[in-house]
Design an enzyme around this catalytic site. Structure first.
Site, PDB file in Angstrom:
ATOM      1  N   ARG A   1      -6.688  14.211  -4.968  1.00 36.33           N
ATOM      2  CA  ARG A   1      -5.242  14.029  -5.153  1.00 36.33           C
ATOM      3  C   ARG A   1      -5.033  13.240  -6.428  1.00 36.33           C
ATOM      4  O   ARG A   1      -5.632  12.178  -6.600  1.00 36.33           O
ATOM      5  CB  ARG A   1      -4.615  13.257  -3.988  1.00 36.33           C
ATOM      6  CG  ARG A   1      -3.225  12.712  -4.351  1.00 36.33           C
ATOM      7  CD  ARG A   1      -2.447  12.120  -3.220  1.00 36.33           C
ATOM      8  NE  ARG A   1      -1.992  13.158  -2.313  1.00 36.33           N
ATOM      9  CZ  ARG A   1      -0.998  12.993  -1.441  1.00 36.33           C
ATOM     10  NH1 ARG A   1      -0.356  11.835  -1.377  1.00 36.33           N
ATOM     11  NH2 ARG A   1      -0.644  13.970  -0.645  1.00 36.33           N
TER      12      ARG A   1
ATOM     13  N   HIS B   1       0.848  21.612  -4.252  1.00 39.70           N
ATOM     14  CA  HIS B   1       0.430  20.896  -3.026  1.00 39.70           C
ATOM     15  C   HIS B   1       0.072  21.959  -1.970  1.00 39.70           C
ATOM     16  O   HIS B   1       0.787  22.132  -0.983  1.00 39.70           O
ATOM     17  CB  HIS B   1       1.578  19.994  -2.557  1.00 39.70           C
ATOM     18  CG  HIS B   1       1.172  18.936  -1.583  1.00 39.70           C
ATOM     19  ND1 HIS B   1      -0.139  18.726  -1.193  1.00 39.70           N
ATOM     20  CD2 HIS B   1       1.919  18.016  -0.902  1.00 39.70           C
ATOM     21  CE1 HIS B   1      -0.173  17.723  -0.320  1.00 39.70           C
ATOM     22  NE2 HIS B   1       1.056  17.284  -0.131  1.00 39.70           N
TER      23      HIS B   1
ATOM     24  N   GLN C   1      -0.172  21.310   1.906  1.00 37.12           N
ATOM     25  CA  GLN C   1       1.135  21.077   2.538  1.00 37.12           C
ATOM     26  C   GLN C   1       1.772  22.410   2.917  1.00 37.12           C
ATOM     27  O   GLN C   1       2.342  22.576   3.999  1.00 37.12           O
ATOM     28  CB  GLN C   1       2.053  20.321   1.566  1.00 37.12           C
ATOM     29  CG  GLN C   1       3.451  20.080   2.105  1.00 37.12           C
ATOM     30  CD  GLN C   1       3.484  19.091   3.258  1.00 37.12           C
ATOM     31  OE1 GLN C   1       2.918  18.002   3.164  1.00 37.12           O
ATOM     32  NE2 GLN C   1       4.144  19.448   4.352  1.00 37.12           N
TER      33      GLN C   1
ATOM     34  N   ASP D   1      12.607  17.739  -0.677  1.00 31.83           N
ATOM     35  CA  ASP D   1      11.547  16.770  -0.978  1.00 31.83           C
ATOM     36  C   ASP D   1      12.213  15.619  -1.734  1.00 31.83           C
ATOM     37  O   ASP D   1      13.371  15.736  -2.150  1.00 31.83           O
ATOM     38  CB  ASP D   1      10.469  17.467  -1.845  1.00 31.83           C
ATOM     39  CG  ASP D   1       9.297  16.555  -2.210  1.00 31.83           C
ATOM     40  OD1 ASP D   1       9.089  15.526  -1.527  1.00 31.83           O
ATOM     41  OD2 ASP D   1       8.580  16.874  -3.189  1.00 31.83           O
TER      42      ASP D   1
ATOM     43  N   CYS E   1       8.244  17.633   3.447  1.00 26.70           N
ATOM     44  CA  CYS E   1       6.808  17.312   3.460  1.00 26.70           C
ATOM     45  C   CYS E   1       6.553  15.859   3.854  1.00 26.70           C
ATOM     46  O   CYS E   1       5.466  15.530   4.318  1.00 26.70           O
ATOM     47  CB  CYS E   1       6.197  17.608   2.088  1.00 26.70           C
ATOM     48  SG  CYS E   1       7.046  16.791   0.725  1.00 26.70           S
TER      49      CYS E   1
ATOM     50  N   ARG F   1      -0.518  19.312   9.278  1.00 25.21           N
ATOM     51  CA  ARG F   1      -1.345  19.041   8.096  1.00 25.21           C
ATOM     52  C   ARG F   1      -2.816  18.961   8.506  1.00 25.21           C
ATOM     53  O   ARG F   1      -3.698  19.469   7.838  1.00 25.21           O
ATOM     54  CB  ARG F   1      -0.940  17.714   7.431  1.00 25.21           C
ATOM     55  CG  ARG F   1       0.453  17.644   6.835  1.00 25.21           C
ATOM     56  CD  ARG F   1       0.659  18.602   5.700  1.00 25.21           C
ATOM     57  NE  ARG F   1      -0.382  18.505   4.687  1.00 25.21           N
ATOM     58  CZ  ARG F   1      -0.500  17.520   3.779  1.00 25.21           C
ATOM     59  NH1 ARG F   1       0.390  16.568   3.717  1.00 25.21           N
ATOM     60  NH2 ARG F   1      -1.499  17.516   2.900  1.00 25.21           N
TER      61      ARG F   1
END
Ligand code: CP
Ligand code: NVA
Length: 331
Positions: A106, A133, A136, A229, A270, A315
């Site tokens: 990440r 991502h 996700q 988001d 998310c 997730r």
């Protein structure tokens, strides 16, 4: 389906069939976990988790998933390694390859995770970059399937800052899976870049999906999924808050927006989300700009339409599917 040895850097590299395979595997692994089945096909192996940005869900998901599969984990935090400062990405990849079965990364630019993958001989998984991502999105699609059934033909309207990792990833996912993607924001600058749009338009033609951009919140009409988001992502400078709040407040997901969507529509995010004043940044922004709720109102966040915590749970199941499939384990 054989995904052994594959990297997961962006869903751009995966076909509809491969994505469906990972989603089906995640459903199977979730069921096994709920039934208390212990399945540790990768016992004895280890994976490295590099986090140059902070995380709650992604880190926990990789650690729990790895543990469930029998793998050990080593966590490298934003300050606790030599990466990029004293050691190149290429050398880091060469070193980690000697000790680990897989590497999660990440961080910042997509080119970093791509370089890591180029020089490593084990699978590399993107745990979020500025541009994408992918893990996700797997969790999000799994959640949509659980809540609303087949992905084909679903309409997803994405409000707010759609030009960063989540907006890009949603546009890719919809175009691959035959969903209809609409990004809704104040202007062009919040929409994904031309080059990626072009690729997605081609994929959408094949899959039966579509991509549209709108500044009119009425585009939420008949949506199956309303997504948003944060307006300022990790790694962006604090100075952009003022402009983002001014320009994106009309695109806040509130009950009026949810009313425009289909009666069965779900709200997704998310996470983490700024929906009240119970966060440090939330309070700071309230003191500076007088805004109590940002990208989503507390009412919508807590409403029955909101599936954000199921999404967060998924997730772990989807990340477990990615690790298992790319390391060659199948139940
Ligand atoms: N959604 C997500 O990636 O959360 P974290 O930043 O907590 O990992
Ligand atoms: N766009 C957000 C996503 C967090 C999961 C960020 O990059 O901070």
């Amino acid at each position: 389906m054989d995904l052994k040895g594959r990297d997961l850097l962006t869903l751009c590299d995966f076909s509809k069939e491969e994505i469906n395979y990972l989603l089906d595997l995640a459903v199977k692994l979730k069921k096994m976990k709920k039934e208390g089945v212990v399945w540790q096909p990768l016992k004895g192996g280890n994976i490295a988790l590099i986090f140059e940005k902070t995380s709650t869900r992604t880190r926990c998901s990789f650690e729990v998933a790895a543990h469930d599969l029998g793998l050990g984990t080593t966590y490298l935090d934003p300050s606790g390694s030599q990466i990029g400062k004293k050691e190149s990405i290429a050398d880091t990849a060469r070193v980690l390859t000697t000790m680990f079965e897989g590497i999660e990364y990440r961080g910042f630019g997509q080119e970093i995770v791509e370089e890591l993958a180029r020089y490593s001989e084990v699978p590399v998984w993107n745990g979020l970059t500025n541009e994408f991502h992918p893990t996700q999105l797997l969790a999000d699609m799994m959640t949509i399937k659980e809540k609303l059934g087949d992905l084909q033909g679903k309409k997803v309207v994405y409000f707010g800052d759609a030009c960063y990792n989540m907006g890009n990833s949603w546009m890719v996912a919809c175009s691959k899976m035959g969903m209809h993607f609409t990004a809704c924001a104040a202007s062009q600058k919040y929409f994904p870049e031309e080059e990626l749009r072009g690729k997605c338009e081609e994929w959408a033609k094949e899959s039966g999906g579509s991509i549209t951009f709108s500044t009119d919140t009425d585009c939420a009409k008949d949506a199956d999924v309303i997504y948003t988001d944060v307006w300022v992502s990790m790694g962006e400078p604090d100075e952009v808050w003022k402009e983002r709040i001014e320009e994106l407040l009309p695109y806040q997901v509130n009950s009026q927006i949810m009313k425009k969507a289909a009666p069965h529509a779900i709200f997704m995010h998310c996470l983490p989300a700024f929906h009240d004043l119970n966060t440090g940044i939330g309070k700071e922004m309230y003191e500076k700009f007088g805004v109590k709720e940002m990208e989503v109102t507390d009412e919508v966040f807590r409403s029955p339409a909101s599936v954000v915590f199921e999404e967060a749970e998924n997730r772990m199941h989807t990340i477990k599917a990615v690790i298992a499939a790319t390391l060659g384990a199948e139940p």
